[in-house]
Design a protein around this motif. Structure first.
Motif, PDB file in Angstrom:
ATOM      1  N   LEU A  32       6.135  14.001   0.048  1.00 65.02           N
ATOM      2  CA  LEU A  32       7.305  14.348  -0.831  1.00 65.02           C
ATOM      3  C   LEU A  32       7.629  15.851  -0.810  1.00 65.02           C
ATOM      4  O   LEU A  32       6.986  16.503  -0.538  1.00 65.02           O
ATOM      5  CB  LEU A  32       6.767  14.040  -2.396  1.00 65.02           C
ATOM      6  CG  LEU A  32       6.144  12.547  -2.590  1.00 65.02           C
ATOM      7  CD1 LEU A  32       5.522  12.465  -3.791  1.00 65.02           C
ATOM      8  CD2 LEU A  32       7.178  11.388  -2.506  1.00 65.02           C
ATOM      9  N   GLU A  33       8.916  16.034  -1.114  1.00 66.03           N
ATOM     10  CA  GLU A  33       9.449  17.628  -1.296  1.00 66.03           C
ATOM     11  C   GLU A  33       9.431  17.622  -2.963  1.00 66.03           C
ATOM     12  O   GLU A  33       9.979  16.572  -3.543  1.00 66.03           O
ATOM     13  CB  GLU A  33      10.679  17.706  -0.508  1.00 66.03           C
ATOM     14  CG  GLU A  33      10.354  17.397   0.926  1.00 66.03           C
ATOM     15  CD  GLU A  33       9.452  18.498   1.562  1.00 66.03           C
ATOM     16  OE1 GLU A  33       9.695  19.904   1.264  1.00 66.03           O
ATOM     17  OE2 GLU A  33       8.729  18.244   2.436  1.00 66.03           O
ATOM     18  N   ARG A  77      10.833  12.415 -10.865  1.00 63.13           N
ATOM     19  CA  ARG A  77       9.753  12.303 -11.688  1.00 63.13           C
ATOM     20  C   ARG A  77       8.998  13.789 -11.367  1.00 63.13           C
ATOM     21  O   ARG A  77       8.843  14.228 -10.454  1.00 63.13           O
ATOM     22  CB  ARG A  77       8.892  11.455 -11.382  1.00 63.13           C
ATOM     23  CG  ARG A  77       9.823   9.846 -11.800  1.00 63.13           C
ATOM     24  CD  ARG A  77       8.832   8.716 -11.331  1.00 63.13           C
ATOM     25  NE  ARG A  77       7.516   8.571 -11.971  1.00 63.13           N
ATOM     26  CZ  ARG A  77       6.513   7.582 -11.750  1.00 63.13           C
ATOM     27  NH1 ARG A  77       6.800   6.947 -10.773  1.00 63.13           N
ATOM     28  NH2 ARG A  77       5.738   7.643 -12.370  1.00 63.13           N
ATOM     29  N   THR A  78       8.226  14.137 -12.491  1.00 60.37           N
ATOM     30  CA  THR A  78       7.325  15.287 -12.627  1.00 60.37           C
ATOM     31  C   THR A  78       5.787  14.876 -12.408  1.00 60.37           C
ATOM     32  O   THR A  78       5.284  14.125 -13.379  1.00 60.37           O
ATOM     33  CB  THR A  78       7.430  16.151 -13.486  1.00 60.37           C
ATOM     34  OG1 THR A  78       8.911  16.667 -13.494  1.00 60.37           O
ATOM     35  CG2 THR A  78       6.852  17.453 -13.637  1.00 60.37           C
ATOM     36  N   PHE A  79       5.114  15.591 -11.562  1.00 59.60           N
ATOM     37  CA  PHE A  79       3.837  15.198 -11.586  1.00 59.60           C
ATOM     38  C   PHE A  79       2.892  16.447 -11.505  1.00 59.60           C
ATOM     39  O   PHE A  79       3.293  17.574 -10.922  1.00 59.60           O
ATOM     40  CB  PHE A  79       3.224  14.445 -10.201  1.00 59.60           C
ATOM     41  CG  PHE A  79       4.068  13.194 -10.279  1.00 59.60           C
ATOM     42  CD1 PHE A  79       3.409  11.831 -10.519  1.00 59.60           C
ATOM     43  CD2 PHE A  79       5.435  13.092  -9.594  1.00 59.60           C
ATOM     44  CE1 PHE A  79       4.004  10.721 -10.615  1.00 59.60           C
ATOM     45  CE2 PHE A  79       6.143  11.908  -9.458  1.00 59.60           C
ATOM     46  CZ  PHE A  79       5.430  10.702  -9.858  1.00 59.60           C
ATOM     47  N   ARG A  82      -1.341  18.016  -3.638  1.00 60.91           N
ATOM     48  CA  ARG A  82      -1.712  16.708  -3.868  1.00 60.91           C
ATOM     49  C   ARG A  82      -1.422  16.349  -5.448  1.00 60.91           C
ATOM     50  O   ARG A  82      -2.113  17.032  -6.212  1.00 60.91           O
ATOM     51  CB  ARG A  82      -3.234  16.024  -3.642  1.00 60.91           C
ATOM     52  CG  ARG A  82      -3.423  16.448  -2.001  1.00 60.91           C
ATOM     53  CD  ARG A  82      -2.846  15.241  -1.370  1.00 60.91           C
ATOM     54  NE  ARG A  82      -3.360  15.454   0.229  1.00 60.91           N
ATOM     55  CZ  ARG A  82      -2.933  14.506   1.232  1.00 60.91           C
ATOM     56  NH1 ARG A  82      -2.455  13.405   0.828  1.00 60.91           N
ATOM     57  NH2 ARG A  82      -3.276  14.847   2.332  1.00 60.91           N
ATOM     58  N   THR A  83      -0.781  15.263  -5.591  1.00 62.69           N
ATOM     59  CA  THR A  83      -0.548  14.724  -6.860  1.00 62.69           C
ATOM     60  C   THR A  83      -2.012  14.106  -7.481  1.00 62.69           C
ATOM     61  O   THR A  83      -2.734  13.807  -6.653  1.00 62.69           O
ATOM     62  CB  THR A  83       0.383  13.396  -7.080  1.00 62.69           C
ATOM     63  OG1 THR A  83      -0.020  12.344  -6.232  1.00 62.69           O
ATOM     64  CG2 THR A  83       1.862  14.133  -6.579  1.00 62.69           C
ATOM     65  N   ASP A  84      -2.101  13.653  -8.459  1.00 62.77           N
ATOM     66  CA  ASP A  84      -3.190  12.869  -9.175  1.00 62.77           C
ATOM     67  C   ASP A  84      -3.444  11.574  -8.229  1.00 62.77           C
ATOM     68  O   ASP A  84      -4.487  11.309  -8.041  1.00 62.77           O
ATOM     69  CB  ASP A  84      -2.926  12.625 -10.467  1.00 62.77           C
ATOM     70  CG  ASP A  84      -4.266  11.774 -11.080  1.00 62.77           C
ATOM     71  OD1 ASP A  84      -5.414  12.522 -11.073  1.00 62.77           O
ATOM     72  OD2 ASP A  84      -4.495  10.654 -11.311  1.00 62.77           O
ATOM     73  N   GLY A  85      -2.561  10.753  -7.857  1.00 65.31           N
ATOM     74  CA  GLY A  85      -2.386   9.808  -6.968  1.00 65.31           C
ATOM     75  C   GLY A  85      -2.675  10.028  -5.360  1.00 65.31           C
ATOM     76  O   GLY A  85      -2.454   9.334  -4.851  1.00 65.31           O
ATOM     77  N   PHE A  86      -2.853  11.230  -4.963  1.00 64.94           N
ATOM     78  CA  PHE A  86      -3.166  11.722  -3.756  1.00 64.94           C
ATOM     79  C   PHE A  86      -2.062  11.648  -2.905  1.00 64.94           C
ATOM     80  O   PHE A  86      -1.988  11.703  -1.584  1.00 64.94           O
ATOM     81  CB  PHE A  86      -4.131  10.890  -3.078  1.00 64.94           C
ATOM     82  CG  PHE A  86      -4.934  11.606  -2.101  1.00 64.94           C
ATOM     83  CD1 PHE A  86      -5.688  12.874  -2.310  1.00 64.94           C
ATOM     84  CD2 PHE A  86      -5.145  11.105  -0.738  1.00 64.94           C
ATOM     85  CE1 PHE A  86      -6.233  13.334  -1.167  1.00 64.94           C
ATOM     86  CE2 PHE A  86      -5.833  11.641   0.318  1.00 64.94           C
ATOM     87  CZ  PHE A  86      -6.343  12.860   0.160  1.00 64.94           C
ATOM     88  N   LYS A  87      -0.763  11.751  -3.319  1.00 69.18           N
ATOM     89  CA  LYS A  87       0.422  11.802  -2.675  1.00 69.18           C
ATOM     90  C   LYS A  87       0.714  13.315  -2.315  1.00 69.18           C
ATOM     91  O   LYS A  87       0.598  14.220  -2.937  1.00 69.18           O
ATOM     92  CB  LYS A  87       1.690  11.581  -3.340  1.00 69.18           C
ATOM     93  CG  LYS A  87       1.696  10.035  -3.809  1.00 69.18           C
ATOM     94  CD  LYS A  87       2.234   9.331  -2.716  1.00 69.18           C
ATOM     95  CE  LYS A  87       2.487   7.833  -3.446  1.00 69.18           C
ATOM     96  NZ  LYS A  87       3.031   6.963  -2.283  1.00 69.18           N
ATOM     97  N   TYR A  99       0.784  -1.198  -0.100  1.00 75.07           N
ATOM     98  CA  TYR A  99      -0.021   0.037   0.115  1.00 75.07           C
ATOM     99  C   TYR A  99       0.983   1.066   0.021  1.00 75.07           C
ATOM    100  O   TYR A  99       1.876   1.217   0.686  1.00 75.07           O
ATOM    101  CB  TYR A  99      -0.787  -0.039   1.307  1.00 75.07           C
ATOM    102  CG  TYR A  99      -1.980  -1.014   1.462  1.00 75.07           C
ATOM    103  CD1 TYR A  99      -3.220  -0.875   0.613  1.00 75.07           C
ATOM    104  CD2 TYR A  99      -1.736  -2.088   2.270  1.00 75.07           C
ATOM    105  CE1 TYR A  99      -4.121  -1.989   0.643  1.00 75.07           C
ATOM    106  CE2 TYR A  99      -2.784  -2.997   2.148  1.00 75.07           C
ATOM    107  CZ  TYR A  99      -3.970  -3.171   1.400  1.00 75.07           C
ATOM    108  OH  TYR A  99      -4.907  -4.022   1.216  1.00 75.07           O
ATOM    109  N   ASP A 100       0.461   2.368  -0.554  1.00 73.11           N
ATOM    110  CA  ASP A 100       0.933   3.657  -0.695  1.00 73.11           C
ATOM    111  C   ASP A 100       0.728   4.368   0.882  1.00 73.11           C
ATOM    112  O   ASP A 100       1.648   4.762   1.089  1.00 73.11           O
ATOM    113  CB  ASP A 100       0.407   4.698  -1.637  1.00 73.11           C
ATOM    114  CG  ASP A 100       0.881   4.348  -3.130  1.00 73.11           C
ATOM    115  OD1 ASP A 100       1.685   4.778  -3.532  1.00 73.11           O
ATOM    116  OD2 ASP A 100       0.210   3.388  -3.662  1.00 73.11           O
TER     117      ASP A 100
END
Length: 463
Positions: free
Chosen positions: A458-459, A401-403, A421-426, A348-349
């Motif tokens: 993430l930073e 990587r770029t999001f 938040r990224t599209d993946g909710f990070k 899991y993330d």
């Protein structure tokens, strides 16, 4: 902009105090409760009340309660004790309690006998009446209580005082039919009731016109949505398709899902719909078939893993989070090892991990073989270590990587950094570039390169 409803109490308050009455809302629990609080504040705002964060400076304090975890119960009663002191200092101070705990008779009995300073009590099915009950309290000068045993109807077009300008919570259904043996929600929120799809789509269109670019669709079991539209029954995937077509909307999220309702059509939606976030919260609760059966979850570990495989085959980049309960009655070391094995298999993330706590009036309350607290805590710590290790490993894969990131606001730790938040909710934090106004970037979708990975976030830097 909310319409203004004439209110005699507010008018008199402004005349006597030279300001509007101030309201503090404390919300316990899930995003459904958060949205209920937004609606309550929207209704009060129409009547001339102003929301503030500082409870000590408020004229009205509202506690919106959650009954899912024992910890929420303790925090609620602890906060009530603090409100007693405010009431002693200011007899006109108004204390209101609402939400899921108010649908439990033993809680109501306790409030009646031991908490005389609580002025207004209202349940989940008619929380929209809270402003009227405050009016009645002022006029009649006696405690107001209104608890409905079940929902009568779904009230549409209620105002909402949103926490964010650029994103919004949208209820698409209420209640739950699953009756997991550990859960009180079906008893406090009632049976499943889906809103008409036309009402949902219309609400989201209006939100987009007001600047919203992301919606979170809410339900106790959101993927069991079954709404009756003008042209027949809409299942959840069709509703998502219609919302995906709304011009100006950029992202769609939803929670919480139940594995038994994660259909092939819904899984395909993650691939077909460009606005649907490539993220799913899919609670597993345990990695043992024996425990899952006692929980009345209605799937086996193999069924759940098959869903995970389908999701990742359909959308390889999808991020997945879950809920896990440790120490359910009768859980053996072998059962728990099964949970650890499932966590290692799924990777899991992130995961929300909970110690099982007895909820009064649920079937599991009467189960024998309650697990000792020391054993629960030891297993919990092992599970958290395993989850966090995997989360950190997966986050490291994002470095370089770029999001696309939806900017939510300034970082909690620095007003020189933004968070989103990224599209993946990070969750990702990044500094405001020199020469740019960070305030103007809030609500925008920007490209951010990941420069560093942490366990929970993430930073990055703006590209």
């Amino acid at each position: 902009m909310n319409k203004i409803i004439k209110n005699t109490f507010v008018e008199n308050f402004v005349e006597n105090h030279g300001r509007e009455p101030r309201v503090s809302i404390t919300t316990f629990g899930c995003q459904m409760n958060e949205h209920d609080s937004e609606i309550v504040m929207g209704l009060l705002n129409e009547r001339g009340y102003t929301q503030i964060d500082d409870r000590d400076a408020a004229d009205v304090a509202i506690l919106n309660t959650c009954s899912v975890r024992e910890n929420a119960d303790k925090r609620f009663f602890g906060t009530l004790g603090q409100l007693k002191k405010l009431k002693e200092k200011n007899p006109s101070f108004v204390t209101c309690v609402c939400g899921c705990m108010m649908q439990q008779q033993h809680i109501i009995d306790k409030l009646k006998t031991s908490y005389p300073w609580v002025d207004v009590i209202v349940g989940t099915h008619n929380i929209h009446t809270l402003p009227d009950l405050i009016d009645n309290l002022i006029e009649e000068k006696q405690r107001q209580m209104e608890i409905l045993p079940e929902a009568v109807e779904i009230i549409e077009e209620l105002p909402s005082q949103r926490l964010f300008k650029h994103k919004a919570l949208v209820n698409i259904m209420y209640g739950c039919n699953n009756f997991c043996t550990y859960c009180i929600v079906p008893y406090t929120r009632g049976r499943e009731r889906s809103r008409a799809p036309e009402h949902i789509v219309q609400e989201i269109r209006k939100l987009v016109e007001d600047g919203v670019v992301e919606v979170m669709l809410l339900g106790q079991n959101v993927n069991s949505y079954r709404g009756y539209g003008e042209d027949g029954v809409w299942e959840f995937p069709r509703l998502l398709e219609e919302i995906n077509q709304i011009e100006g909307l950029e992202r769609i999220r939803f929670m919480t899902s139940h594995p038994k309702d994660m259909s092939d059509d819904l899984i395909s939606s993650f691939r077909k719909l460009n606005k649907l976030s490539k993220y799913v919260h899919l609670p597993v609760q345990a990695g043992s078939d024996r425990v899952l059966k006692k929980m009345n979850r209605r799937y086996k570990v193999s069924d759940y893993l098959a869903l995970i495989d389908k999701l990742r085959k359909t959308v390889p980049e999808i991020t997945i989070s879950t809920d896990i309960i440790v120490g359910f009655p009768g859980e053996t070391e072998e059962d728990f090892e099964g949970t650890l094995a499932l966590v290692e298999r799924v990777r899991y993330d992130s995961a929300f991990t909970f110690l099982y706590s007895i909820r009064k009036d649920t079937p599991a309350e009467k189960f024998r073989e309650q697990v000792e607290e020391s054993i629960k805590h030891e297993r919990f710590n092992r599970l958290v270590d395993a989850v966090n290790k995997i989360s950190a490993e997966k986050n490291r894969e994002y470095v370089g990587r770029t999001f696309s990131v939806l900017v939510d606001g300034f970082s909690k730790t620095s007003n020189m950094a933004l968070t989103g938040r990224t599209d993946g909710f990070k969750l990702i934090n990044f500094p405001v570039p020199n020469g740019l106004d960070g305030e103007k970037l809030i609500g925008k979708v920007l490209d951010v390169e990941v420069t560093e990975a942490k366990t929970f976030s993430l930073e990055g830097k703006l590209v």
